[in-house]
Write an enzyme that holds these catalytic residues in place. Sequence first.
Site, short mmCIF file in Angstrom:
data_model
loop_
_atom_site.label_atom_id
_atom_site.label_comp_id
_atom_site.label_asym_id
_atom_site.label_seq_id
_atom_site.Cartn_x
_atom_site.Cartn_y
_atom_site.Cartn_z
N GLU A 95 -6.70 5.10 7.89
CA GLU A 95 -6.43 6.42 7.36
C GLU A 95 -7.46 7.08 6.69
O GLU A 95 -7.96 8.16 6.83
CB GLU A 95 -5.22 6.50 6.68
CG GLU A 95 -4.00 6.17 7.39
CD GLU A 95 -3.00 5.57 6.62
OE1 GLU A 95 -2.58 5.64 5.42
OE2 GLU A 95 -1.86 5.15 7.47
N HIS A 155 -9.48 1.36 5.12
CA HIS A 155 -8.04 1.39 5.79
C HIS A 155 -8.48 2.44 6.98
O HIS A 155 -9.03 3.58 6.87
CB HIS A 155 -7.03 1.87 4.89
CG HIS A 155 -5.65 1.92 5.29
ND1 HIS A 155 -5.35 2.89 6.02
CD2 HIS A 155 -4.82 1.09 5.13
CE1 HIS A 155 -3.88 2.62 6.70
NE2 HIS A 155 -3.54 1.43 5.78
N GLU A 168 -5.19 -4.68 10.83
CA GLU A 168 -4.14 -3.51 10.88
C GLU A 168 -4.45 -2.68 12.38
O GLU A 168 -5.38 -1.67 12.23
CB GLU A 168 -4.15 -2.63 9.63
CG GLU A 168 -3.71 -3.30 8.40
CD GLU A 168 -3.15 -2.04 7.57
OE1 GLU A 168 -2.17 -2.50 7.05
OE2 GLU A 168 -3.83 -1.22 7.28
N LYS A 174 0.07 4.42 -0.28
CA LYS A 174 -0.73 5.47 0.17
C LYS A 174 -0.45 6.67 -0.92
O LYS A 174 -0.47 6.51 -1.81
CB LYS A 174 -0.04 5.66 1.72
CG LYS A 174 -0.25 4.33 2.54
CD LYS A 174 -0.01 4.59 4.01
CE LYS A 174 -0.25 3.18 4.73
NZ LYS A 174 0.20 3.40 6.20
N GLY A 222 2.89 2.56 10.86
CA GLY A 222 3.78 3.54 10.75
C GLY A 222 4.51 4.02 11.98
O GLY A 222 5.15 5.06 11.80
N ASN A 282 0.91 -1.34 -0.12
CA ASN A 282 -0.03 -0.06 0.07
C ASN A 282 0.93 1.32 0.00
O ASN A 282 1.36 1.70 0.98
CB ASN A 282 -0.85 0.09 1.20
CG ASN A 282 -1.67 1.13 1.41
OD1 ASN A 282 -1.74 2.15 0.39
ND2 ASN A 282 -2.50 1.23 2.60
N SER A 329 3.84 -1.70 10.61
CA SER A 329 5.30 -1.66 10.87
C SER A 329 5.86 -3.17 10.39
O SER A 329 6.75 -3.67 11.26
CB SER A 329 5.27 -1.37 12.29
OG SER A 329 5.05 -0.07 12.50
P1 13P Z 1 3.18 0.69 7.81
O1 13P Z 1 3.50 -0.58 7.14
O2 13P Z 1 3.91 1.83 7.51
O3 13P Z 1 3.28 0.54 9.17
O4 13P Z 1 1.76 0.77 7.04
C1 13P Z 1 0.73 -0.36 7.08
C2 13P Z 1 -0.40 0.13 6.62
O5 13P Z 1 -1.04 0.90 6.88
C3 13P Z 1 -0.58 -0.62 5.22
O6 13P Z 1 -2.10 -0.50 4.98
#
Ligand code: 13P
Length: 257
Positions: A96, A94, A172, A13, A178, A11, A218
């Site tokens: 976010e 997601h 997640e 983003k 992150g 992803n 992560s």
């Molecule tokens: P990270 O791998 O940066 O923690 O993000 C995970 C994520 O949100 C994947 O959709």
Amino acid sequence: MNNNKLLIVANWKCNPATQKEAEHLFVSVKKEIKKIDEVETVICPPSIYLSLFKQKVIQLGAQNCFWEDKGAYTGEISSSMIKDFGCKYIIVGHSERRGYFNETDDEINKKIKSILKNRLKPIFCVGEKDRDSFDSEGKLINEMSFIVSEQIEKGLIGISQSKIQDIAIAYEPVWAIGTGVPCLPDDAMKAALLIKKTLTGLYSREIAERVKILYGGSVISQNAIDYIKEANMDGLLIGGASLNASEFVKIIKRVII
Ligand code: 13P
């Protein structure tokens, strides 16, 4: 574990910042993984870059969609357009999008229905915000089990059991995204068991066993294998580490050993 291939999803983003960087990242990954058959690799770039990457080695996915096929909805891209383009997957729900764009369970449910109607595969994200929560008396609340089962139940309202095996559910935990603080494999395994239990309640044990469960939060090359071997996950959803071609390729190579 689900019998099919491991599903490793990048992803990206809202990254990288330029088309040139996006092309470089994609080509660097593709070159290294084209002979790897044990894993289904999916890259979900920002939609504006999708048309740069039409090829057969890496599956493409979108990071979001709209639930109507077409119409006066400025700024939206529908799942039928994403299907027509040639993507196979769409990330939905997601954290976010839930957090920054106030996406609700009801909207997520409409998106999942539209993705399935268009014969695409949703990667349906669920996860609790806080690692530990306490009630007013200081008692530990198991937020994960409550939030995750509620998100699944609401996201899957009205979805028949014949469609459910097209869905992958990505656990997640928001606190792990992150942050560099990954979930312990043992806790990820508990979340996967809870997801299966919730699906068993909604459908049946047999159906629950057919749904792929991914872990995201992560993930790096040093911990990726733990989620596959110890937590028995069917794949990974990777953010930050997928923006570094050699690290992403390392993850793919490590999980197939
Ligand atoms: P990270 O791998 O940066 O923690 O993000 C995970 C994520 O949100 C994947 O959709």
